[in-house]
Design a protein around this motif. Structure first.
Motif, PDB file in Angstrom:
ATOM      1  N   VAL A   1       8.078   4.156  -1.095  1.00  0.00           N
ATOM      2  CA  VAL A   1       9.184   4.660  -1.912  1.00  0.00           C
ATOM      3  C   VAL A   1       8.709   5.111  -3.286  1.00  0.00           C
ATOM      4  O   VAL A   1       9.364   5.932  -3.923  1.00  0.00           O
ATOM      5  CB  VAL A   1      10.324   3.621  -2.071  1.00  0.00           C
ATOM      6  CG1 VAL A   1      11.011   3.396  -0.748  1.00  0.00           C
ATOM      7  CG2 VAL A   1       9.812   2.328  -2.636  1.00  0.00           C
ATOM      8  N   GLY A   2       7.563   4.608  -3.721  1.00  0.00           N
ATOM      9  CA  GLY A   2       7.107   4.947  -5.059  1.00  0.00           C
ATOM     10  C   GLY A   2       6.237   6.184  -5.132  1.00  0.00           C
ATOM     11  O   GLY A   2       6.240   6.885  -6.140  1.00  0.00           O
ATOM     12  N   SER A   3       5.509   6.476  -4.068  1.00  0.00           N
ATOM     13  CA  SER A   3       4.480   7.512  -4.193  1.00  0.00           C
ATOM     14  C   SER A   3       4.515   8.611  -3.156  1.00  0.00           C
ATOM     15  O   SER A   3       3.664   9.500  -3.197  1.00  0.00           O
ATOM     16  CB  SER A   3       3.088   6.861  -4.152  1.00  0.00           C
ATOM     17  OG  SER A   3       2.932   5.944  -5.208  1.00  0.00           O
TER      18      SER A   3
ATOM     19  N   ASP B   1      -6.088  -5.227   1.823  1.00  0.00           N
ATOM     20  CA  ASP B   1      -5.536  -3.881   1.937  1.00  0.00           C
ATOM     21  C   ASP B   1      -5.144  -3.289   0.580  1.00  0.00           C
ATOM     22  O   ASP B   1      -4.440  -2.298   0.512  1.00  0.00           O
ATOM     23  CB  ASP B   1      -4.335  -3.878   2.892  1.00  0.00           C
ATOM     24  CG  ASP B   1      -3.296  -4.913   2.505  1.00  0.00           C
ATOM     25  OD1 ASP B   1      -2.996  -5.030   1.320  1.00  0.00           O
ATOM     26  OD2 ASP B   1      -2.800  -5.615   3.406  1.00  0.00           O
ATOM     27  N   HIS B   2      -5.593  -3.915  -0.500  1.00  0.00           N
ATOM     28  CA  HIS B   2      -5.218  -3.437  -1.827  1.00  0.00           C
ATOM     29  C   HIS B   2      -6.325  -3.773  -2.813  1.00  0.00           C
ATOM     30  O   HIS B   2      -7.262  -4.483  -2.482  1.00  0.00           O
ATOM     31  CB  HIS B   2      -3.915  -4.106  -2.257  1.00  0.00           C
ATOM     32  CG  HIS B   2      -3.992  -5.597  -2.247  1.00  0.00           C
ATOM     33  ND1 HIS B   2      -3.683  -6.359  -1.134  1.00  0.00           N
ATOM     34  CD2 HIS B   2      -4.395  -6.474  -3.189  1.00  0.00           C
ATOM     35  CE1 HIS B   2      -3.872  -7.633  -1.406  1.00  0.00           C
ATOM     36  NE2 HIS B   2      -4.314  -7.740  -2.645  1.00  0.00           N
TER      37      HIS B   2
ATOM     38  N   VAL C   1      11.612   0.666  -7.333  1.00  0.00           N
ATOM     39  CA  VAL C   1      11.195   2.066  -7.188  1.00  0.00           C
ATOM     40  C   VAL C   1      12.117   2.839  -6.247  1.00  0.00           C
ATOM     41  O   VAL C   1      12.206   4.056  -6.337  1.00  0.00           O
ATOM     42  CB  VAL C   1       9.736   2.195  -6.700  1.00  0.00           C
ATOM     43  CG1 VAL C   1       8.777   1.730  -7.769  1.00  0.00           C
ATOM     44  CG2 VAL C   1       9.516   1.442  -5.422  1.00  0.00           C
ATOM     45  N   GLY C   2      12.828   2.112  -5.373  1.00  0.00           N
ATOM     46  CA  GLY C   2      13.661   2.798  -4.395  1.00  0.00           C
ATOM     47  C   GLY C   2      15.073   3.069  -4.868  1.00  0.00           C
ATOM     48  O   GLY C   2      15.682   4.048  -4.457  1.00  0.00           O
TER      49      GLY C   2
ATOM     50  N   LYS D   1      -2.753   0.118  -5.053  1.00  0.00           N
ATOM     51  CA  LYS D   1      -3.215   0.815  -3.867  1.00  0.00           C
ATOM     52  C   LYS D   1      -3.399   2.261  -4.222  1.00  0.00           C
ATOM     53  O   LYS D   1      -2.581   2.826  -4.943  1.00  0.00           O
ATOM     54  CB  LYS D   1      -2.141   0.717  -2.760  1.00  0.00           C
ATOM     55  CG  LYS D   1      -2.418  -0.318  -1.703  1.00  0.00           C
ATOM     56  CD  LYS D   1      -1.393  -0.237  -0.590  1.00  0.00           C
ATOM     57  CE  LYS D   1      -1.848  -1.042   0.601  1.00  0.00           C
ATOM     58  NZ  LYS D   1      -0.913  -0.999   1.727  1.00  0.00           N
TER      59      LYS D   1
ATOM     60  N   GLY E   1      14.965   5.019  -0.046  1.00  0.00           N
ATOM     61  CA  GLY E   1      15.429   5.381  -1.379  1.00  0.00           C
ATOM     62  C   GLY E   1      15.859   6.833  -1.480  1.00  0.00           C
ATOM     63  O   GLY E   1      15.759   7.445  -2.534  1.00  0.00           O
TER      64      GLY E   1
ATOM     65  N   GLY F   1       6.450   4.575 -10.079  1.00  0.00           N
ATOM     66  CA  GLY F   1       6.568   5.804  -9.305  1.00  0.00           C
ATOM     67  C   GLY F   1       7.093   6.966 -10.127  1.00  0.00           C
ATOM     68  O   GLY F   1       7.756   7.853  -9.606  1.00  0.00           O
TER      69      GLY F   1
ATOM     70  N   ARG G   1      -2.048   6.616  -7.638  1.00  0.00           N
ATOM     71  CA  ARG G   1      -2.269   5.177  -7.570  1.00  0.00           C
ATOM     72  C   ARG G   1      -0.921   4.492  -7.715  1.00  0.00           C
ATOM     73  O   ARG G   1      -0.115   4.842  -8.578  1.00  0.00           O
ATOM     74  CB  ARG G   1      -3.188   4.735  -8.717  1.00  0.00           C
ATOM     75  CG  ARG G   1      -3.355   3.228  -8.805  1.00  0.00           C
ATOM     76  CD  ARG G   1      -4.266   2.833  -9.959  1.00  0.00           C
ATOM     77  NE  ARG G   1      -3.680   3.163 -11.252  1.00  0.00           N
ATOM     78  CZ  ARG G   1      -4.193   2.760 -12.417  1.00  0.00           C
ATOM     79  NH1 ARG G   1      -5.298   2.055 -12.445  1.00  0.00           N
ATOM     80  NH2 ARG G   1      -3.600   3.086 -13.550  1.00  0.00           N
ATOM     81  N   GLN G   2      -0.642   3.533  -6.849  1.00  0.00           N
ATOM     82  CA  GLN G   2       0.603   2.789  -6.956  1.00  0.00           C
ATOM     83  C   GLN G   2       0.264   1.363  -7.354  1.00  0.00           C
ATOM     84  O   GLN G   2      -0.469   0.669  -6.650  1.00  0.00           O
ATOM     85  CB  GLN G   2       1.358   2.796  -5.626  1.00  0.00           C
ATOM     86  CG  GLN G   2       2.633   1.959  -5.631  1.00  0.00           C
ATOM     87  CD  GLN G   2       3.723   2.557  -6.506  1.00  0.00           C
ATOM     88  OE1 GLN G   2       4.026   3.744  -6.418  1.00  0.00           O
ATOM     89  NE2 GLN G   2       4.316   1.733  -7.358  1.00  0.00           N
TER      90      GLN G   2
ATOM     91  N   GLN H   1      19.307  -1.522  -0.602  1.00  0.00           N
ATOM     92  CA  GLN H   1      17.916  -1.180  -0.344  1.00  0.00           C
ATOM     93  C   GLN H   1      17.429  -1.992   0.839  1.00  0.00           C
ATOM     94  O   GLN H   1      17.449  -3.224   0.795  1.00  0.00           O
ATOM     95  CB  GLN H   1      17.052  -1.479  -1.574  1.00  0.00           C
ATOM     96  CG  GLN H   1      15.569  -1.231  -1.367  1.00  0.00           C
ATOM     97  CD  GLN H   1      15.220   0.253  -1.229  1.00  0.00           C
ATOM     98  OE1 GLN H   1      15.655   1.075  -2.017  1.00  0.00           O
ATOM     99  NE2 GLN H   1      14.448   0.601  -0.214  1.00  0.00           N
TER     100      GLN H   1
ATOM    101  N   LEU I   1       1.245  -2.437  -7.664  1.00  0.00           N
ATOM    102  CA  LEU I   1       2.103  -3.245  -6.787  1.00  0.00           C
ATOM    103  C   LEU I   1       2.647  -4.498  -7.462  1.00  0.00           C
ATOM    104  O   LEU I   1       3.663  -5.048  -7.037  1.00  0.00           O
ATOM    105  CB  LEU I   1       1.302  -3.658  -5.552  1.00  0.00           C
ATOM    106  CG  LEU I   1       0.675  -2.511  -4.752  1.00  0.00           C
ATOM    107  CD1 LEU I   1      -0.382  -3.037  -3.801  1.00  0.00           C
ATOM    108  CD2 LEU I   1       1.754  -1.756  -4.002  1.00  0.00           C
TER     109      LEU I   1
ATOM    110  N   VAL J   1      -3.312   6.170  -3.173  1.00  0.00           N
ATOM    111  CA  VAL J   1      -2.732   7.025  -2.143  1.00  0.00           C
ATOM    112  C   VAL J   1      -3.669   8.204  -1.949  1.00  0.00           C
ATOM    113  O   VAL J   1      -4.187   8.737  -2.929  1.00  0.00           O
ATOM    114  CB  VAL J   1      -1.312   7.510  -2.520  1.00  0.00           C
ATOM    115  CG1 VAL J   1      -0.291   6.937  -1.571  1.00  0.00           C
ATOM    116  CG2 VAL J   1      -0.957   7.137  -3.940  1.00  0.00           C
ATOM    117  N   PRO J   2      -3.886   8.584  -0.676  1.00  0.00           N
ATOM    118  CA  PRO J   2      -4.836   9.658  -0.361  1.00  0.00           C
ATOM    119  C   PRO J   2      -4.653  10.895  -1.237  1.00  0.00           C
ATOM    120  O   PRO J   2      -5.614  11.569  -1.573  1.00  0.00           O
ATOM    121  CB  PRO J   2      -4.521   9.978   1.105  1.00  0.00           C
ATOM    122  CG  PRO J   2      -4.017   8.685   1.653  1.00  0.00           C
ATOM    123  CD  PRO J   2      -3.264   8.034   0.532  1.00  0.00           C
ATOM    124  N   ASP J   3      -3.433  11.183  -1.633  1.00  0.00           N
ATOM    125  CA  ASP J   3      -3.162  12.378  -2.421  1.00  0.00           C
ATOM    126  C   ASP J   3      -3.711  12.282  -3.837  1.00  0.00           C
ATOM    127  O   ASP J   3      -3.506  13.185  -4.643  1.00  0.00           O
ATOM    128  CB  ASP J   3      -1.645  12.638  -2.510  1.00  0.00           C
ATOM    129  CG  ASP J   3      -0.960  12.444  -1.170  1.00  0.00           C
ATOM    130  OD1 ASP J   3      -1.354  11.509  -0.458  1.00  0.00           O
ATOM    131  OD2 ASP J   3      -0.025  13.195  -0.873  1.00  0.00           O
TER     132      ASP J   3
ATOM    133  N   ILE K   1       6.331  -0.475  -1.097  1.00  0.00           N
ATOM    134  CA  ILE K   1       6.372  -0.083  -2.513  1.00  0.00           C
ATOM    135  C   ILE K   1       5.687   1.268  -2.655  1.00  0.00           C
ATOM    136  O   ILE K   1       6.194   2.182  -3.305  1.00  0.00           O
ATOM    137  CB  ILE K   1       5.668  -1.126  -3.408  1.00  0.00           C
ATOM    138  CG1 ILE K   1       6.422  -2.455  -3.375  1.00  0.00           C
ATOM    139  CG2 ILE K   1       5.562  -0.613  -4.845  1.00  0.00           C
ATOM    140  CD1 ILE K   1       5.721  -3.571  -4.147  1.00  0.00           C
TER     141      ILE K   1
END
Lengths: 189, 189
Positions: free
Chosen positions: B91-93, A40-41, A91-92, A10, B136, A136, A17-18, B18, A20, A12-14, B88
């Motif tokens: 917590v990751g991004s 959605d991905h 990641v958490g 996915k 996280g 992450g 990229r994450q 978590q 999954l 991220v707007p910033d 994901i």
DNA sequence: CGATGGCTTGAAATCTCTCAAAGAAAGTGG
DNA sequence: CCACTTTCTTTGAGAGATTTCAAGCCATCG
């Protein structure tokens, strides 16, 4: 999926990229969108890969005609979900070297289940930048964390191939419990 | 699930917990283990809650008899998986305040979908420690991040109730895109 | 051979955590 | 209704983890 190495991601707007999940031959990653209108991905190839396509309509019709088969596919999507859950934990709740170690444990077992490992090593054509997107972490920190795992004689990664030198200690470093992969499924419903 | 507030969680060997998802009335969180032998996670109540139980066997039989109904349940598990994926990313991004904001956006929309919001506020009986386990982050950092969201006049949380003062800016702070909730599903197959 | 992408290193800036303590709120029993 | 206990929230400050920036190295590819 028949051959190669895929991953779900996915953006991220910033600008980040994450990643999954990673997928290996035998997986059917697209099953996740079987009953959803919009995806959605994204799904990308890490290396040249071979995939097969099954139209959703055909698959839904097939499932209606054969409910026990539907259960098998459904189960597959539930296992993917279990893997997503474990990635949330990864990641958490884990520190950098453990996150990376955990991913290596997971990919190793998934590849082993389809006979694509070679003893204690396996093809792992994922760049450190991609590992960062999956865990992450920044590329720099991934690099230093891998060096730590290497220094501890747990693994080595070179030329797109990962070798596990001490499975038990690697599992411990990753706090890896394979239950979530639900691999002992031969014969399971 | 009929009433209250639930969450899925996993313990990490190091002593941490978590949280994997929050659930509100109308959800069927246990569907995730319908086709799995072992449950790889826990389910807990955040406050006193009312739940109903449906034996897995009965549900599987029902699904075999009515494939279109099975699709509905299957779809429900796929949406849960989509939510796991977004977590994901969370917590990751995302940085701390965004993670918390994102969870608030999600819970707000889920509650709104079942008519459990009151204007721009909703019951949110989750402690800062639990928010930490979901994002996280440490409790201390959650506290400071919430203060930031409050100072920015985005939200307020008191006595187990959250009020959203500026939905648009909150969404922006969270980089929240509701697509993954697949909420516009009335009439969808 | 130059160009590209990936790996590695150093150092400073930032974020987040831990520890420790105090204040506030909620629940319990008398 | 009060005293007591527990849990939750808040604050400060130092320690630790992780990021960013910047640069150099190395292999691969055209």
């Amino acid at each position: 999926m028949l051959e190669g190495f895929l991953f779900l991601y996915k953006m991220v707007p910033d600008g980040g990229r994450q990643i999954l999940s990673f997928h290996v031959p035998g997986d059917i990653p697209d099953l996740q969108s079987l009953h959803l209108r919009v995806m959605d991905h994204g799904l990308a190839t890490a290396i040249q890969s071979t995939v097969g396509f099954i139209p959703h309509d055909a698959l839904r019709t097939l499932c209606h005609a054969h409910p026990p088969l539907a259960d098998k596919f459904w189960r597959d999507t539930l296992i993917d979900a279990a893997i997503f859950r474990e990635w949330i934990v990864n990641v958490g709740s884990r520190e950098a070297p453990s996150r990376i170690a955990h991913i290596l444990c997971e990919v190793f077992l998934k590849l082993q289940a389809v006979g694509l490992t070679n003893g204690n090593s396996f093809e792992f054509p994922i760049t450190q930048g991609e590992i960062g997107d999956a865990t992450g972490l920044s590329t720099v920190h991934v690099n230093r964390s891998i060096q730590k795992l290497r220094a501890d004689k747990l693994i080595s990664i070179e030329k797109g191939r990962c070798t596990i030198w001490d499975w038990e200690r690697l599992k411990r470093a990753a706090t890896f419990d394979p239950t979530y992969l639900h691999l002992k499924s031969v014969g399971d419903e």
